[in-house]
Design a protein around this motif. Sequence first.
Motif, PDB file in Angstrom:
ATOM      1  N   LEU A 117      59.580  34.561  45.363  1.00  0.00           N
ATOM      2  CA  LEU A 117      60.240  33.296  45.621  1.00  0.00           C
ATOM      3  C   LEU A 117      61.698  33.396  45.224  1.00  0.00           C
ATOM      4  CD1 LEU A 117      57.593  30.764  44.305  1.00  0.00           C
ATOM      5  CD2 LEU A 117      58.059  31.390  46.662  1.00  0.00           C
ATOM      6  N   HIS A 118      62.612  33.183  46.137  1.00  0.00           N
ATOM      7  CA  HIS A 118      64.046  33.108  45.925  1.00  0.00           C
ATOM      8  C   HIS A 118      64.578  34.189  44.981  1.00  0.00           C
ATOM      9  CE1 HIS A 118      67.938  31.305  46.172  1.00  0.00           C
ATOM     10  NE2 HIS A 118      68.030  31.334  44.866  1.00  0.00           N
ATOM     11  N   LYS A 119      64.630  35.406  45.472  1.00  0.00           N
ATOM     12  CA  LYS A 119      65.253  36.537  44.783  1.00  0.00           C
ATOM     13  C   LYS A 119      64.570  36.927  43.477  1.00  0.00           C
ATOM     14  CE  LYS A 119      69.742  35.358  46.683  1.00  0.00           C
ATOM     15  NZ  LYS A 119      71.109  35.009  46.413  1.00  0.00           N
ATOM     16  N   GLN A 120      63.255  36.743  43.367  1.00  0.00           N
ATOM     17  CA  GLN A 120      62.543  37.208  42.183  1.00  0.00           C
ATOM     18  C   GLN A 120      62.568  38.720  42.162  1.00  0.00           C
ATOM     19  OE1 GLN A 120      58.600  35.596  42.515  1.00  0.00           O
ATOM     20  NE2 GLN A 120      59.007  34.053  40.965  1.00  0.00           N
ATOM     21  N   LYS A 121      62.708  39.281  40.986  1.00  0.00           N
ATOM     22  CA  LYS A 121      62.726  40.736  40.866  1.00  0.00           C
ATOM     23  C   LYS A 121      61.311  41.312  40.814  1.00  0.00           C
ATOM     24  CE  LYS A 121      67.239  41.228  38.823  1.00  0.00           C
ATOM     25  NZ  LYS A 121      68.001  40.795  39.861  1.00  0.00           N
ATOM     26  N   HIS A 122      60.385  40.573  40.200  1.00  0.00           N
ATOM     27  CA  HIS A 122      59.005  41.030  40.084  1.00  0.00           C
ATOM     28  C   HIS A 122      58.104  40.094  40.880  1.00  0.00           C
ATOM     29  CE1 HIS A 122      60.359  43.758  37.002  1.00  0.00           C
ATOM     30  NE2 HIS A 122      60.955  42.743  36.400  1.00  0.00           N
ATOM     31  N   PRO A 123      57.393  40.634  41.863  1.00  0.00           N
ATOM     32  CA  PRO A 123      56.587  39.765  42.721  1.00  0.00           C
ATOM     33  C   PRO A 123      55.310  39.290  42.030  1.00  0.00           C
ATOM     34  CG  PRO A 123      56.223  42.030  43.319  1.00  0.00           C
ATOM     35  CD  PRO A 123      57.313  42.030  42.275  1.00  0.00           C
ATOM     36  N   ARG A 124      54.796  38.187  42.509  1.00  0.00           N
ATOM     37  CA  ARG A 124      53.464  37.722  42.118  1.00  0.00           C
ATOM     38  C   ARG A 124      52.499  38.420  43.069  1.00  0.00           C
ATOM     39  NH1 ARG A 124      53.943  34.340  37.667  1.00  0.00           N
ATOM     40  NH2 ARG A 124      55.814  33.121  37.907  1.00  0.00           N
ATOM     41  N   VAL A 125      51.442  38.998  42.526  1.00  0.00           N
ATOM     42  CA  VAL A 125      50.501  39.763  43.331  1.00  0.00           C
ATOM     43  C   VAL A 125      49.183  39.003  43.402  1.00  0.00           C
ATOM     44  CG1 VAL A 125      49.277  41.952  43.567  1.00  0.00           C
ATOM     45  CG2 VAL A 125      51.586  41.916  42.642  1.00  0.00           C
ATOM     46  N   PHE A 126      48.658  38.850  44.618  1.00  0.00           N
ATOM     47  CA  PHE A 126      47.410  38.151  44.850  1.00  0.00           C
ATOM     48  C   PHE A 126      46.452  39.053  45.609  1.00  0.00           C
ATOM     49  CE2 PHE A 126      50.856  35.059  44.835  1.00  0.00           C
ATOM     50  CZ  PHE A 126      50.444  34.203  43.832  1.00  0.00           C
ATOM     51  N   LEU A 147      50.853  28.495  45.792  1.00  0.00           N
ATOM     52  CA  LEU A 147      51.880  27.826  46.593  1.00  0.00           C
ATOM     53  C   LEU A 147      51.785  26.309  46.469  1.00  0.00           C
ATOM     54  CD1 LEU A 147      51.915  29.927  49.885  1.00  0.00           C
ATOM     55  CD2 LEU A 147      53.629  29.903  48.082  1.00  0.00           C
ATOM     56  N   GLN A 148      50.574  25.772  46.482  1.00  0.00           N
ATOM     57  CA  GLN A 148      50.418  24.328  46.369  1.00  0.00           C
ATOM     58  C   GLN A 148      50.887  23.816  45.021  1.00  0.00           C
ATOM     59  OE1 GLN A 148      46.277  23.837  47.283  1.00  0.00           O
ATOM     60  NE2 GLN A 148      46.636  23.819  49.484  1.00  0.00           N
ATOM     61  N   SER A 149      50.680  24.584  43.969  1.00  0.00           N
ATOM     62  CA  SER A 149      51.062  24.115  42.639  1.00  0.00           C
ATOM     63  C   SER A 149      52.539  24.342  42.329  1.00  0.00           C
ATOM     64  CB  SER A 149      50.200  24.792  41.572  1.00  0.00           C
ATOM     65  OG  SER A 149      50.467  26.176  41.530  1.00  0.00           O
ATOM     66  N   ARG A 150      53.168  25.377  42.907  1.00  0.00           N
ATOM     67  CA  ARG A 150      54.509  25.747  42.480  1.00  0.00           C
ATOM     68  C   ARG A 150      55.606  25.689  43.534  1.00  0.00           C
ATOM     69  NH1 ARG A 150      53.409  29.445  38.042  1.00  0.00           N
ATOM     70  NH2 ARG A 150      52.042  28.199  36.743  1.00  0.00           N
ATOM     71  N   LEU A 151      55.279  25.884  44.787  1.00  0.00           N
ATOM     72  CA  LEU A 151      56.304  26.112  45.804  1.00  0.00           C
ATOM     73  C   LEU A 151      57.245  24.930  45.989  1.00  0.00           C
ATOM     74  CD1 LEU A 151      57.492  27.991  47.906  1.00  0.00           C
ATOM     75  CD2 LEU A 151      55.917  27.024  49.550  1.00  0.00           C
ATOM     76  N   LEU A 152      56.723  23.732  46.118  1.00  0.00           N
ATOM     77  CA  LEU A 152      57.572  22.578  46.396  1.00  0.00           C
ATOM     78  C   LEU A 152      58.514  22.300  45.219  1.00  0.00           C
ATOM     79  CD1 LEU A 152      54.944  20.293  48.124  1.00  0.00           C
ATOM     80  CD2 LEU A 152      56.667  21.733  49.185  1.00  0.00           C
ATOM     81  N   ASN A 153      57.995  22.383  43.993  1.00  0.00           N
ATOM     82  CA  ASN A 153      58.847  22.173  42.815  1.00  0.00           C
ATOM     83  C   ASN A 153      59.897  23.270  42.699  1.00  0.00           C
ATOM     84  OD1 ASN A 153      57.347  19.919  42.155  1.00  0.00           O
ATOM     85  ND2 ASN A 153      56.000  21.047  40.779  1.00  0.00           N
ATOM     86  N   HIS A 154      59.492  24.507  42.939  1.00  0.00           N
ATOM     87  CA  HIS A 154      60.415  25.634  42.830  1.00  0.00           C
ATOM     88  C   HIS A 154      61.526  25.534  43.874  1.00  0.00           C
ATOM     89  CE1 HIS A 154      61.784  29.721  42.087  1.00  0.00           C
ATOM     90  NE2 HIS A 154      61.781  29.901  43.397  1.00  0.00           N
ATOM     91  N   ASP A 155      61.168  25.216  45.100  1.00  0.00           N
ATOM     92  CA  ASP A 155      62.164  25.118  46.168  1.00  0.00           C
ATOM     93  C   ASP A 155      63.159  24.002  45.889  1.00  0.00           C
ATOM     94  OD1 ASP A 155      63.042  26.110  48.771  1.00  0.00           O
ATOM     95  OD2 ASP A 155      62.534  24.092  49.449  1.00  0.00           O
ATOM     96  N   ALA A 156      62.683  22.859  45.432  1.00  0.00           N
ATOM     97  CA  ALA A 156      63.577  21.741  45.116  1.00  0.00           C
ATOM     98  C   ALA A 156      64.517  22.116  43.971  1.00  0.00           C
ATOM     99  CB  ALA A 156      62.762  20.509  44.748  1.00  0.00           C
ATOM    100  N   LYS A 157      63.993  22.787  42.957  1.00  0.00           N
ATOM    101  CA  LYS A 157      64.811  23.177  41.806  1.00  0.00           C
ATOM    102  C   LYS A 157      65.889  24.187  42.201  1.00  0.00           C
ATOM    103  CE  LYS A 157      64.178  26.050  37.973  1.00  0.00           C
ATOM    104  NZ  LYS A 157      63.248  26.788  37.154  1.00  0.00           N
TER     105      LYS A 157
END
Length: 118
Positions: free
Chosen positions: A71-80, A90-100
């Motif tokens: 998400l937005h230039k993270q150096k270490h990816p989240r692996v699923f 994505l449902q818990s974090r994406l909208l808040n992260h994008d707005a921030k």
Amino acid sequence: MQEVFIILSRTKQFLRKNGFFYKKEYMRPLLTPENIYIFKFGKKQLDNRLIVRYSHKWTGRQRINEIDLRLHKQKHPRVFRTEAELLNYLQSRLLNHDAKVHDDLDDEEQEVSNGASK
């Protein structure tokens, strides 16, 4: 490739419903048996990236090996391992992260413009 489309269709529906745009690409590296599906998405800019590494079983079916999310230039990816884990994140974090992130960028642009006018 049919299974990849089915698996990522839920993610695409979630992104479309929340106003995100996306672009997709396929890569076939020469030295590895894995195929790579690159999925860039975002509201204003395509600055988030989802990388799906998959291979084929001997029966021809596809097997998802790993899903990386940056998400937005993270150096270490989240692996699923599965799309369900990815969608929960994505449902818990994406909208808040994008707005921030975009609020911070807007603040920086305003500070630069305010500093330049003085």
